[in-house]
Design a protein around this motif. Structure first.
Motif, mmCIF file in Angstrom:
data_model
loop_
_atom_site.group_PDB
_atom_site.id
_atom_site.type_symbol
_atom_site.label_atom_id
_atom_site.label_comp_id
_atom_site.label_asym_id
_atom_site.label_seq_id
_atom_site.Cartn_x
_atom_site.Cartn_y
_atom_site.Cartn_z
ATOM 1 N N LEU A 193 3.991 -7.484 -8.714
ATOM 2 C CA LEU A 193 3.428 -6.139 -8.632
ATOM 3 C C LEU A 193 3.216 -5.550 -10.023
ATOM 4 C CD1 LEU A 193 2.568 -3.641 -7.034
ATOM 5 C CD2 LEU A 193 4.986 -3.013 -6.849
ATOM 6 N N SER A 194 4.182 -5.741 -10.907
ATOM 7 C CA SER A 194 4.030 -5.228 -12.270
ATOM 8 C C SER A 194 2.905 -5.940 -13.006
ATOM 9 C CB SER A 194 5.351 -5.391 -13.027
ATOM 10 O OG SER A 194 6.396 -4.643 -12.420
ATOM 11 N N ARG A 195 2.770 -7.243 -12.774
ATOM 12 C CA ARG A 195 1.695 -7.982 -13.434
ATOM 13 C C ARG A 195 0.334 -7.479 -12.987
ATOM 14 N NH1 ARG A 195 -1.903 -11.589 -12.398
ATOM 15 N NH2 ARG A 195 -1.268 -11.618 -10.211
ATOM 16 N N PHE A 196 0.167 -7.242 -11.691
ATOM 17 C CA PHE A 196 -1.125 -6.759 -11.209
ATOM 18 C C PHE A 196 -1.409 -5.353 -11.728
ATOM 19 C CE2 PHE A 196 -3.638 -4.381 -8.107
ATOM 20 C CZ PHE A 196 -4.790 -5.140 -8.100
ATOM 21 N N ARG A 197 -0.384 -4.504 -11.805
ATOM 22 C CA ARG A 197 -0.619 -3.152 -12.319
ATOM 23 C C ARG A 197 -1.058 -3.193 -13.774
ATOM 24 N NH1 ARG A 197 1.492 1.348 -9.762
ATOM 25 N NH2 ARG A 197 2.256 2.243 -11.720
ATOM 26 N N GLY A 198 -0.494 -4.129 -14.545
ATOM 27 C CA GLY A 198 -0.943 -4.261 -15.922
ATOM 28 C C GLY A 198 -2.373 -4.748 -16.027
ATOM 29 N N LEU B 244 -11.581 -6.889 -12.554
ATOM 30 C CA LEU B 244 -10.760 -6.533 -11.405
ATOM 31 C C LEU B 244 -10.955 -7.524 -10.265
ATOM 32 C CD1 LEU B 244 -8.745 -4.572 -10.273
ATOM 33 C CD2 LEU B 244 -10.612 -3.044 -9.627
ATOM 34 N N ARG B 245 -12.166 -8.043 -10.104
ATOM 35 C CA ARG B 245 -12.387 -9.071 -9.098
ATOM 36 C C ARG B 245 -11.558 -10.322 -9.405
ATOM 37 N NH1 ARG B 245 -18.002 -7.101 -9.333
ATOM 38 N NH2 ARG B 245 -18.610 -6.342 -7.254
ATOM 39 N N ARG B 246 -11.497 -10.713 -10.670
ATOM 40 C CA ARG B 246 -10.678 -11.876 -11.039
ATOM 41 C C ARG B 246 -9.193 -11.603 -10.816
ATOM 42 N NH1 ARG B 246 -14.599 -12.008 -15.251
ATOM 43 N NH2 ARG B 246 -13.195 -10.802 -16.607
ATOM 44 N N ALA B 247 -8.761 -10.365 -11.074
ATOM 45 C CA ALA B 247 -7.357 -10.031 -10.837
ATOM 46 C C ALA B 247 -7.017 -10.071 -9.353
ATOM 47 C CB ALA B 247 -7.049 -8.650 -11.421
ATOM 48 N N LEU B 248 -7.925 -9.614 -8.497
ATOM 49 C CA LEU B 248 -7.688 -9.668 -7.054
ATOM 50 C C LEU B 248 -7.657 -11.107 -6.546
ATOM 51 C CD1 LEU B 248 -9.948 -6.722 -5.826
ATOM 52 C CD2 LEU B 248 -7.459 -6.755 -5.984
ATOM 53 N N ALA B 249 -8.478 -11.983 -7.140
ATOM 54 C CA ALA B 249 -8.502 -13.373 -6.705
ATOM 55 C C ALA B 249 -7.265 -14.142 -7.150
ATOM 56 C CB ALA B 249 -9.763 -14.066 -7.237
ATOM 57 N N ALA B 250 -6.526 -13.627 -8.128
ATOM 58 C CA ALA B 250 -5.370 -14.337 -8.660
ATOM 59 C C ALA B 250 -4.066 -13.980 -7.956
ATOM 60 C CB ALA B 250 -5.230 -14.071 -10.163
ATOM 61 N N LEU C 274 -9.290 -0.175 -3.403
ATOM 62 C CA LEU C 274 -8.942 -1.584 -3.246
ATOM 63 C C LEU C 274 -7.720 -1.952 -4.082
ATOM 64 C CD1 LEU C 274 -11.704 -1.848 -1.789
ATOM 65 C CD2 LEU C 274 -12.014 -4.011 -2.987
ATOM 66 N N ALA C 275 -7.648 -1.439 -5.310
ATOM 67 C CA ALA C 275 -6.487 -1.721 -6.148
ATOM 68 C C ALA C 275 -5.219 -1.090 -5.575
ATOM 69 C CB ALA C 275 -6.740 -1.213 -7.563
ATOM 70 N N ALA C 276 -5.333 0.115 -5.015
ATOM 71 C CA ALA C 276 -4.169 0.758 -4.409
ATOM 72 C C ALA C 276 -3.679 -0.020 -3.196
ATOM 73 C CB ALA C 276 -4.510 2.199 -4.029
ATOM 74 N N TYR C 277 -4.609 -0.488 -2.360
ATOM 75 C CA TYR C 277 -4.201 -1.255 -1.180
ATOM 76 C C TYR C 277 -3.546 -2.577 -1.589
ATOM 77 C CZ TYR C 277 -4.470 -3.566 3.355
ATOM 78 O OH TYR C 277 -4.157 -4.223 4.516
ATOM 79 N N THR C 278 -4.054 -3.203 -2.632
ATOM 80 C CA THR C 278 -3.451 -4.458 -3.097
ATOM 81 C C THR C 278 -2.020 -4.231 -3.573
ATOM 82 O OG1 THR C 278 -5.635 -5.260 -3.751
ATOM 83 C CG2 THR C 278 -3.734 -6.397 -4.682
ATOM 84 N N GLN C 279 -1.763 -3.101 -4.220
ATOM 85 C CA GLN C 279 -0.393 -2.792 -4.623
ATOM 86 C C GLN C 279 0.510 -2.591 -3.412
ATOM 87 O OE1 GLN C 279 -0.018 0.031 -7.983
ATOM 88 N NE2 GLN C 279 -2.254 -0.023 -8.088
ATOM 89 N N LEU C 280 -0.012 -1.993 -2.352
ATOM 90 C CA LEU C 280 0.777 -1.873 -1.123
ATOM 91 C C LEU C 280 1.121 -3.244 -0.555
ATOM 92 C CD1 LEU C 280 -0.921 1.080 0.811
ATOM 93 C CD2 LEU C 280 1.239 1.100 -0.443
ATOM 94 N N ARG C 281 0.153 -4.142 -0.588
ATOM 95 C CA ARG C 281 0.403 -5.483 -0.034
ATOM 96 C C ARG C 281 1.445 -6.244 -0.862
ATOM 97 N NH1 ARG C 281 -1.842 -10.568 -0.321
ATOM 98 N NH2 ARG C 281 -3.258 -9.945 -1.985
ATOM 99 N N LEU C 282 1.395 -6.083 -2.178
ATOM 100 C CA LEU C 282 2.385 -6.741 -3.021
ATOM 101 C C LEU C 282 3.760 -6.103 -2.908
ATOM 102 C CD1 LEU C 282 0.243 -7.300 -6.247
ATOM 103 C CD2 LEU C 282 0.772 -8.960 -4.460
#
Length: 488
Positions: A16-21, A81-87, A384-392
């Motif tokens: 979660l911290s990595r994605f937020r960065g 951001l697309r690359r970050a979501l795919a990772a 989309l970024a907020a929802y991804t943080q919820l999932r993580l």
């Protein structure tokens, strides 16, 4: 067991911290204000009803002026951001493959006369089979589906459709770019099962399969019940004169006498739908013509063969009378196991509707009265970024349930319940934003001076039924007893 649980929590917190960065690194303009705006969406009490009220959330340390300035003048590196979501870790099906669901959801703006690039979006009315066109901004969203019964998905991409875009062509290009990113991120490697793309009847499944034939992708989509496909051409006898045929006999979905013997037939007992009967027919293809999306195709049109699956259930959870569901799969030679797996995967496609409902009703995706489509794109990426943080944060969130709600384990908590405890997790993760600088509001318009430059108004774009460069064709004569309409 406790040590294992602690290890899972540490890994989840690190991810979660990595994605937020990475998310903060993609905010190239007004980054601090945009990042805190996304945190305000996650930490607000209750559903987001107004954009300006997010400036009152404690996690958003800027004023309401900085909030609107960030959305209108900020910038986001969408490709990064697309690359970050795919990772990020993605859910997979029971056989280990990635299942992608594609659908179009609309941000309706019927009264936004000063907003450009609005398109008539088809919405459902309260009457039976009632479709109402409403102006808005349609977005093509791609998500990764989970295997079991869940309201969670993994949004990976969102693209706004511009006026004049063909949905199948834009979706194929969007899927192609996404598959390349997944391969670069190591989500798919040589030898893994092909990715499965699931779509509803609004997409042209054979065209999607044709445009993605050079990628490790299979397409599964629902077809309308009035479609007519063709069988494979029978072997040509020696000594036969004339041009060889390209299409076999008709397979009409609404005429059981044209079906013949199915290749497979399975019967499965389900809890929600009762007895589910699935029958499949192999190597069926549509008869294409140089119309619609195939008008620009040069030369002979291809023959795109696939497997047709007919699903019939006993009952529906809503109590309505069940109708048969027709599915088309781009693969051939399906086994009974494949047929069962495919129709069950298609039912998981409706999980994307839960994600759209959360976007609009809880995270407030469509509540802001944003004027420009560029600002709408920035707000969409924040959601989309907020929802991804919820999932993580699923393994980390505490179950802050209401008194009338039942306890739920972490793997069964809904996105809304995870959001309730995100405020307690935020201080444990990376918060790269800096302290706000003191400032004063601008002078604004002098008192008594009227606005001399009114905002221009824009018309709603509609699809043209005829090409203005071509002369109008004469009206066809009326036929007293026409043939029934068959859609290939």
């Amino acid at each position: 067991m406790s040590l294992l649980h602690d290890g899972v929590r540490r890994d989840a917190l690190a991810e979660l911290s990595r994605f937020r960065g990475e998310f903060y690194a993609c905010l190239t303009g007004r980054g601090d204000a945009l990042f805190e705006l996304a945190d305000a969406v996650l930490c607000a009490d209750g559903p987001v009803r107004s954009l300006v009220e997010l400036s009152l959330v404690g996690e958003h340390r800027r004023g309401h002026g900085g909030l609107y300035d960030a959305l209108s003048q900020g910038s986001i590196d969408a490709d990064g951001l697309r690359r970050a979501l795919a990772a990020v870790p993605l859910p997979r099906a029971a056989d280990g493959r990635i299942v992608l669901a594609v659908d179009i959801t609309c941000w309706l703006r019927p009264d936004a006369h000063t907003s450009p690039e609005r398109i008539l979006c088809h919405t459902y009315g309260q009457g039976k089979d009632q479709h109402i066109p409403v102006p808005g901004w349609p977005y093509s969203v791609i998500t990764a589906l989970e295997s079991g019964r869940s309201s969670w998905t993994a949004p990976l991409d969102a693209l706004r459709l511009a006026p004049g875009d063909d949905a199948a062509t834009v979706t194929a290009r969007q899927l192609r770019d996404l598959v390349q990113r997944l391969i670069e991120a190591g989500q798919w490697q040589t030898g893994d099962p092909d990715l499965l793309v699931v779509a509803d009847a609004g997409y042209d499944a054979p065209r999607l399969a044709f445009l993605l034939k050079d990628l490790p992708v299979q397409v599964l989509a629902r077809m309308r019940s009035d479609r007519v496909l063709r069988r494979a051409c029978p072997p040509r006898l020696s000594g036969t004169m004339g041009r060889p045929p390209r299409h076999g006999g008709e397979f009409a979905f609404g005429q059981p006498d044209t079906w013949g013997t199915p290749a497979t037939e399975t019967v499965t007992d389900t809890r929600l739908y009762g007895t589910a009967t699935a029958r499949s027919w192999d190597r069926l293809h549509p008869r294409l013509t140089h119309r619609s999306s195939w008008a620009c195709q040069d030369g002979t049109l291809p023959v795109i063969e696939g497997t047709v699956i007919r699903l019939q259930v006993d009952r529906l959870p809503s109590g309505a009378t069940p109708k048969p569901v027709w599915l088309w799969w781009s693969g051939t030679d399906a086994t009974p196991t494949d047929a069962d797996r495919l129709w069950q995967v298609f039912l998981r496609r409706f999980d994307i509707e839960h994600t759209f409902r959360l976007f609009k009703q809880t995270l407030g995706w469509t509540c802001p009265k944003i004027r420009t489509p560029e600002a709408a794109d920035r707000w969409t990426w924040l959601i989309l970024a907020a929802y991804t943080q919820l999932r993580l944060a699923r393994p980390l969130a505490a179950d802050l349930r209401r008194p009338w709600e039942r306890p739920a384990p972490p793997e069964r908590m809904t996105p809304a319940r995870v959001r309730r405890g995100f405020r307690h997790l935020r201080h444990k993760t990376t918060c790269p934003t800096g302290a706000p600088k003191p400032s004063r509001p601008g002078p604004g318009r002098p008192p008594g001076r009227k606005n001399s430059r009114p905002t221009p108004r824009h018309n709603v774009h509609t699809a043209r039924k005829t090409d203005p460069a071509k002369p109008a064709s004469k009206k066809a004569p009326q036929v007293s007893n026409p043939r029934p309409r068959h859609t290939g």
